[in-house]
Design a protein around this motif. Structure first.
Motif, PDB file in Angstrom:
ATOM      1  N   GLN A  27     139.707  63.450  31.527  1.00 14.01           N
ATOM      2  CA  GLN A  27     140.560  61.846  31.988  1.00 14.01           C
ATOM      3  C   GLN A  27     140.213  60.451  30.704  1.00 14.01           C
ATOM      4  O   GLN A  27     139.737  59.442  31.417  1.00 14.01           O
ATOM      5  CB  GLN A  27     140.879  61.842  33.277  1.00 14.01           C
ATOM      6  N   PRO A  28     139.695  60.199  30.105  1.00 15.32           N
ATOM      7  CA  PRO A  28     138.902  59.461  29.061  1.00 15.32           C
ATOM      8  C   PRO A  28     140.943  58.194  29.578  1.00 15.32           C
ATOM      9  O   PRO A  28     141.161  58.676  29.156  1.00 15.32           O
ATOM     10  CB  PRO A  28     139.548  59.701  27.781  1.00 15.32           C
ATOM     11  N   PRO A  29     140.050  56.813  28.934  1.00 16.94           N
ATOM     12  CA  PRO A  29     138.632  56.499  28.487  1.00 16.94           C
ATOM     13  C   PRO A  29     137.933  56.789  30.475  1.00 16.94           C
ATOM     14  O   PRO A  29     137.812  56.321  31.041  1.00 16.94           O
ATOM     15  CB  PRO A  29     138.625  55.822  27.913  1.00 16.94           C
ATOM     16  N   PHE A  30     136.066  56.476  30.017  1.00 13.02           N
ATOM     17  CA  PHE A  30     135.613  56.996  30.800  1.00 13.02           C
ATOM     18  C   PHE A  30     135.301  55.478  30.919  1.00 13.02           C
ATOM     19  O   PHE A  30     134.249  54.768  30.384  1.00 13.02           O
ATOM     20  CB  PHE A  30     134.255  57.682  31.166  1.00 13.02           C
ATOM     21  N   ALA A  31     134.585  55.119  32.086  1.00 13.28           N
ATOM     22  CA  ALA A  31     134.545  53.329  32.533  1.00 13.28           C
ATOM     23  C   ALA A  31     133.215  54.078  32.913  1.00 13.28           C
ATOM     24  O   ALA A  31     132.251  54.815  33.083  1.00 13.28           O
ATOM     25  CB  ALA A  31     134.647  53.008  34.208  1.00 13.28           C
ATOM     26  N   ARG A  32     132.046  53.109  31.632  1.00 16.92           N
ATOM     27  CA  ARG A  32     130.874  53.403  31.792  1.00 16.92           C
ATOM     28  C   ARG A  32     130.099  53.222  32.817  1.00 16.92           C
ATOM     29  O   ARG A  32     130.493  51.777  33.591  1.00 16.92           O
ATOM     30  CB  ARG A  32     130.336  52.171  29.940  1.00 16.92           C
ATOM     31  N   VAL A  33     128.423  53.734  32.670  1.00 13.72           N
ATOM     32  CA  VAL A  33     127.813  52.975  34.072  1.00 13.72           C
ATOM     33  C   VAL A  33     126.732  52.474  33.877  1.00 13.72           C
ATOM     34  O   VAL A  33     126.052  53.004  32.871  1.00 13.72           O
ATOM     35  CB  VAL A  33     127.986  54.190  35.099  1.00 13.72           C
ATOM     36  N   PRO A  34     126.578  51.384  33.777  1.00 15.38           N
ATOM     37  CA  PRO A  34     124.907  50.364  33.527  1.00 15.38           C
ATOM     38  C   PRO A  34     124.045  51.207  34.011  1.00 15.38           C
ATOM     39  O   PRO A  34     123.509  52.013  34.998  1.00 15.38           O
ATOM     40  CB  PRO A  34     125.300  48.980  34.162  1.00 15.38           C
ATOM     41  N   ARG A  35     123.169  50.835  32.897  1.00 20.07           N
ATOM     42  CA  ARG A  35     121.834  51.629  33.215  1.00 20.07           C
ATOM     43  C   ARG A  35     121.387  52.927  33.681  1.00 20.07           C
ATOM     44  O   ARG A  35     120.904  53.590  34.489  1.00 20.07           O
ATOM     45  CB  ARG A  35     120.849  50.976  34.333  1.00 20.07           C
ATOM     46  N   GLY A  48     143.515  59.016  41.572  1.00 15.84           N
ATOM     47  CA  GLY A  48     142.602  58.264  42.687  1.00 15.84           C
ATOM     48  C   GLY A  48     140.902  57.956  43.278  1.00 15.84           C
ATOM     49  O   GLY A  48     141.060  57.580  44.427  1.00 15.84           O
ATOM     50  N   ARG A  49     141.072  59.179  43.080  1.00 13.21           N
ATOM     51  CA  ARG A  49     139.618  59.337  43.227  1.00 13.21           C
ATOM     52  C   ARG A  49     138.503  59.266  42.402  1.00 13.21           C
ATOM     53  O   ARG A  49     138.751  59.818  41.174  1.00 13.21           O
ATOM     54  CB  ARG A  49     139.534  60.799  44.208  1.00 13.21           C
ATOM     55  N   VAL A  50     137.506  58.253  42.650  1.00 15.78           N
ATOM     56  CA  VAL A  50     136.518  57.877  41.064  1.00 15.78           C
ATOM     57  C   VAL A  50     136.190  59.270  40.771  1.00 15.78           C
ATOM     58  O   VAL A  50     134.788  59.718  42.079  1.00 15.78           O
ATOM     59  CB  VAL A  50     136.115  56.766  41.693  1.00 15.78           C
ATOM     60  N   VAL A  51     135.428  59.777  40.002  1.00 13.76           N
ATOM     61  CA  VAL A  51     135.041  61.323  39.588  1.00 13.76           C
ATOM     62  C   VAL A  51     133.698  60.706  39.148  1.00 13.76           C
ATOM     63  O   VAL A  51     134.414  60.392  37.711  1.00 13.76           O
ATOM     64  CB  VAL A  51     135.173  62.093  39.343  1.00 13.76           C
ATOM     65  N   ALA A  52     132.030  60.759  38.979  1.00 14.04           N
ATOM     66  CA  ALA A  52     131.102  60.281  38.255  1.00 14.04           C
ATOM     67  C   ALA A  52     130.732  61.876  37.252  1.00 14.04           C
ATOM     68  O   ALA A  52     131.301  63.163  37.044  1.00 14.04           O
ATOM     69  CB  ALA A  52     129.959  60.377  38.321  1.00 14.04           C
ATOM     70  N   VAL A  53     131.409  61.352  35.948  1.00 11.32           N
ATOM     71  CA  VAL A  53     131.177  62.549  35.324  1.00 11.32           C
ATOM     72  C   VAL A  53     130.040  63.072  34.487  1.00 11.32           C
ATOM     73  O   VAL A  53     129.657  61.443  33.058  1.00 11.32           O
ATOM     74  CB  VAL A  53     132.339  62.581  34.031  1.00 11.32           C
ATOM     75  N   VAL A  74     136.268  69.697  32.505  1.00  8.27           N
ATOM     76  CA  VAL A  74     135.537  68.732  34.061  1.00  8.27           C
ATOM     77  C   VAL A  74     135.261  69.830  35.059  1.00  8.27           C
ATOM     78  O   VAL A  74     136.348  70.147  35.515  1.00  8.27           O
ATOM     79  CB  VAL A  74     135.798  67.293  34.008  1.00  8.27           C
ATOM     80  N   ILE A  75     134.086  70.436  35.481  1.00 11.21           N
ATOM     81  CA  ILE A  75     134.428  71.288  36.239  1.00 11.21           C
ATOM     82  C   ILE A  75     133.647  70.215  37.444  1.00 11.21           C
ATOM     83  O   ILE A  75     133.157  69.388  37.578  1.00 11.21           O
ATOM     84  CB  ILE A  75     133.325  71.857  36.211  1.00 11.21           C
ATOM     85  N   VAL A  76     134.665  69.732  38.796  1.00 10.18           N
ATOM     86  CA  VAL A  76     134.251  68.794  39.586  1.00 10.18           C
ATOM     87  C   VAL A  76     133.379  69.705  41.093  1.00 10.18           C
ATOM     88  O   VAL A  76     134.356  70.447  41.466  1.00 10.18           O
ATOM     89  CB  VAL A  76     136.064  68.513  39.703  1.00 10.18           C
ATOM     90  N   LEU A  77     132.767  69.134  41.157  1.00  9.63           N
ATOM     91  CA  LEU A  77     131.541  69.948  42.364  1.00  9.63           C
ATOM     92  C   LEU A  77     132.452  68.481  43.534  1.00  9.63           C
ATOM     93  O   LEU A  77     131.634  67.633  43.020  1.00  9.63           O
ATOM     94  CB  LEU A  77     130.141  70.083  42.136  1.00  9.63           C
ATOM     95  N   ASP A  78     132.190  69.600  44.538  1.00  7.70           N
ATOM     96  CA  ASP A  78     131.941  68.283  46.158  1.00  7.70           C
ATOM     97  C   ASP A  78     130.597  68.483  46.349  1.00  7.70           C
ATOM     98  O   ASP A  78     129.781  69.647  46.985  1.00  7.70           O
ATOM     99  CB  ASP A  78     132.933  68.723  46.898  1.00  7.70           C
ATOM    100  N   HIS A  79     129.745  67.719  46.305  1.00  8.38           N
ATOM    101  CA  HIS A  79     128.284  67.934  46.878  1.00  8.38           C
ATOM    102  C   HIS A  79     128.016  66.742  47.309  1.00  8.38           C
ATOM    103  O   HIS A  79     128.036  65.191  46.775  1.00  8.38           O
ATOM    104  CB  HIS A  79     127.326  67.166  45.047  1.00  8.38           C
ATOM    105  N   ALA A  80     127.683  66.448  48.382  1.00  9.23           N
ATOM    106  CA  ALA A  80     127.641  65.600  50.016  1.00  9.23           C
ATOM    107  C   ALA A  80     128.534  64.116  49.486  1.00  9.23           C
ATOM    108  O   ALA A  80     128.471  63.527  49.950  1.00  9.23           O
ATOM    109  CB  ALA A  80     126.042  64.940  49.392  1.00  9.23           C
ATOM    110  N   ARG A  81     129.591  65.326  49.315  1.00  3.74           N
ATOM    111  CA  ARG A  81     131.256  64.071  50.266  1.00  3.74           C
ATOM    112  C   ARG A  81     131.022  63.338  49.003  1.00  3.74           C
ATOM    113  O   ARG A  81     131.505  61.791  49.196  1.00  3.74           O
ATOM    114  CB  ARG A  81     130.647  63.277  51.222  1.00  3.74           C
ATOM    115  N   ARG A  82     130.401  63.620  47.341  1.00  5.04           N
ATOM    116  CA  ARG A  82     130.358  62.610  46.509  1.00  5.04           C
ATOM    117  C   ARG A  82     131.303  63.712  45.594  1.00  5.04           C
ATOM    118  O   ARG A  82     130.704  64.963  45.440  1.00  5.04           O
ATOM    119  CB  ARG A  82     129.622  62.264  45.492  1.00  5.04           C
ATOM    120  N   ALA A  83     132.343  62.968  44.806  1.00  4.71           N
ATOM    121  CA  ALA A  83     133.141  64.212  44.037  1.00  4.71           C
ATOM    122  C   ALA A  83     131.771  63.700  42.646  1.00  4.71           C
ATOM    123  O   ALA A  83     132.157  62.750  41.899  1.00  4.71           O
ATOM    124  CB  ALA A  83     134.172  63.621  43.503  1.00  4.71           C
TER     125      ALA A  83
END
Length: 138
Positions: A27-35, A48-53, A74-83
């Motif tokens: 689902q582009p555009p992806f919001a960049r993550v600083p650093r 409505g859910r934020v998913v780190a890619v 994009v394969i979506v995993l659930d890891h430690a309650r984070r998408a």
């Protein structure tokens, strides 16, 4: 155990089906993550859910994928309650696999024979931990 088979470039990999929540189109555009590492493509909004890619290729020792912004899956995993989303070239299918030589504990759990040939079986927990580490402990 059933696995999701997918490709990264010309290589074939698999993750346990039980670790995969869903497979979606990017689902582009992806919001960049600083650093964050270059392997981090950013974050996307998925219903409505934020998913780190994260581009999975560098995590397994391959060159980053040269995909168009909306190409691949994009394969979506659930890891430690984070998408967490893993950018891949495309899903090949779901098959029962048994890694040869027993299941290792690292990123690569073994190699298995699928209908289309050999696939590298990955450990979903280690993949997720390594991917999240790229965010600098976020």
């Amino acid at each position: 155990m059933r696995h999701v088979l997918f490709r990264l470039g010309s290589e074939r990999f698999a993750l346990p089906l039980e670790a995969v929540r869903e497979v979606v189109l990017p689902q582009p555009p992806f919001a960049r993550v600083p650093r964050a590492s270059e392997a981090v493509r950013g974050v996307m909004n998925l219903r409505g859910r934020v998913v780190a890619v994260v581009d999975l290729a560098p995590l397994v020792g391959l060159a980053p994928q040269a995909l168009e912004p909306s190409a691949g899956q994009v394969i979506v995993l659930d890891h430690a309650r984070r998408a967490l989303g893993l950018l891949i070239g495309g899903v090949l299918g779901v098959e029962p696999l048994a890694p040869e030589g027993g299941a290792g504990e690292g990123l690569v759990r073994g190699v298995a024979m699928a209908r289309a040939g050999a696939v590298t079986v990955l450990g979903a927990d280690v993949v997720a931990s390594e991917a999240l580490r790229l965010f600098g402990g976020r």
